[in-house]
Design an enzyme around this catalytic site. Structure first.
Site: not given
Ligand code: ABF
Length: 238
Positions: A48-49, A102, A123
Site C-alpha cells: 500500500t502507498g 514500500g 502488510e
Molecule cells: C506502505 O506505504 C507503508 O508501510 C508505508 O507507510 C508507505 C510508504 O508510502 P510511500 O510509498 O507513499 O512513501 O508501504
C-alpha cells in the site's frame, strides 16, 4: 549489513531523477525482477502507498503471467481490480512467491518502519506469508538508525489510553492519529522521538503490550531485497 548489488543507470546523459520518477523506476525494476520468476500459478502480494501504487500500475503489463494477487489494503485491492488483476482472500492462499511494498524508513540491516499509510497490520500479515519480500523505496527512506519517522502502532480502540501510557514509559511520545480508522477498525498511535537501537527486540516488546495489534517495525521479518531509487538510477540492495 546491506550491500549494493548493482545500479541500473537511468540514462547515459546524466539526467537526474525526481522523487516521482524514482518511484516509477523502482516500481518498474520490481516488475523486471519478478517477471522471469513468475509462473502461471504464482500469487503476488501487493502493498500500500504511493510507491506500491506505481508498482500496481507497472504490474498490469504482466498480468497474464501470474494467477492472482493478494492486497494489503482495500485501496490496493481496488486498484488491482481496476487493472483487471484478480484479488484473492489470503485465507485461500497457501503459497505466495513475492510481497512487494514500500516503506517509511530502512536501516543498513534491512529492518523497516512501515505503516505511515495505516495499513501495517495487513502488510505484516501478507509479508509473513510471502517467500520473498521486495521493498521498493526512494533514497529518502534510507537511514542509519530507525526512529526519525514516528513508529506507527495499531491499537484496539478501547486500549488506546492504556497503550499510550505504556509507550510513553518506553521513552517515546505517542501521538493519536486523529481521524484514522484502519481497515481492521482500529486506531493508530504514532510513537515519536524514540531512537530504535534494537529493532528486533522492540518489535517483540511492543507486540507484548496488551491492546496492541501490530507495530510498524518489520525487523523480525525485514526485507529480503531492497530496490532503491536514487537520482542516478535504481540500486539493488541485499
Ligand atoms: C506502505 O506505504 C507503508 O508501510 C508505508 O507507510 C508507505 C510508504 O508510502 P510511500 O510509498 O507513499 O512513501 O508501504
Amino acid at each position: 549489513m546491506v550491500a549494493i548489488i548493482r545500479t541500473q543507470f537511468e540514462s547515459a546523459t546524466g539526467t537526474k531523477m525526481t522523487q516521482e520518477k524514482m518511484k516509477l523506476a523502482v516500481a518498474q525494476a520490481a516488475v523486471d525482477y519478478i517477471k522471469p520468476r513468475l509462473r502461471d500459478d504464482s500469487i503476488v502480494g501487493v502493498g500500500t502507498g504511493s510507491t506500491a501504487n506505481c508498482f500496481i500500475d507497472a504490474l498490469a503489463q504482466v498480468k497474464d503471467r501470474f494467477a492472482a494477487a493478494v492486497a494489503s489494503s482495500e485501496a490496493t485491492a481496488e486498484r488491482l481490480r481496476g487493472h483487471g488483476i484478480d484479488v484473492l482472500d489470503l485465507n485461500s492462499v497457501s503459497q505466495m512467491e513475492f510481497y512487494i511494498d514500500g516503506a517509511d524508513e530502512f536501516d543498513p540491516y534491512m529492518n523497516l518502519i512501515k505503516g505511515g499509510g495505516g495499513a501495517l497490520t495487513r502488510e505484516k500479515i501478507v509479508a509473513a506469508v510471502a517467500k520473498e519480500f521486495v521493498c521498493i523505496v526512494d533514497q529518502s527512506k534510507q537511514v542509519d538508525l530507525l526512529g526519525a519517522f514516528p513508529l506507527p502502532v495499531e491499537v484496539i480502540p478501547m486500549a488506546r489510553s492504556y497503550v499510550g501510557r505504556q509507550l510513553a514509559a518506553l521513552g517515546g511520545q505517542p501521538v493519536y492519529r486523529e481521524g484514522c480508522v484502519t481497515d481492521n477498525g482500529n486506531v493508530i498511535l504514532d510513537l515519536h522521538d524514540l531512537e530504535i537501537l534494537d529493532p528486533k527486540a522492540l518489535e517483540v516488546q511492543l507486540n507484548n503490550i496488551v491492546g496492541v495489534v501490530t507495530n510498524g517495525l518489520f525487523a523480525q521479518r525485514g526485507a529480503d531485497l531492497i530496490l532503491m531509487g536514487t537520482p542516478e538510477g535504481v540500486q539493488t540492495l541485499k
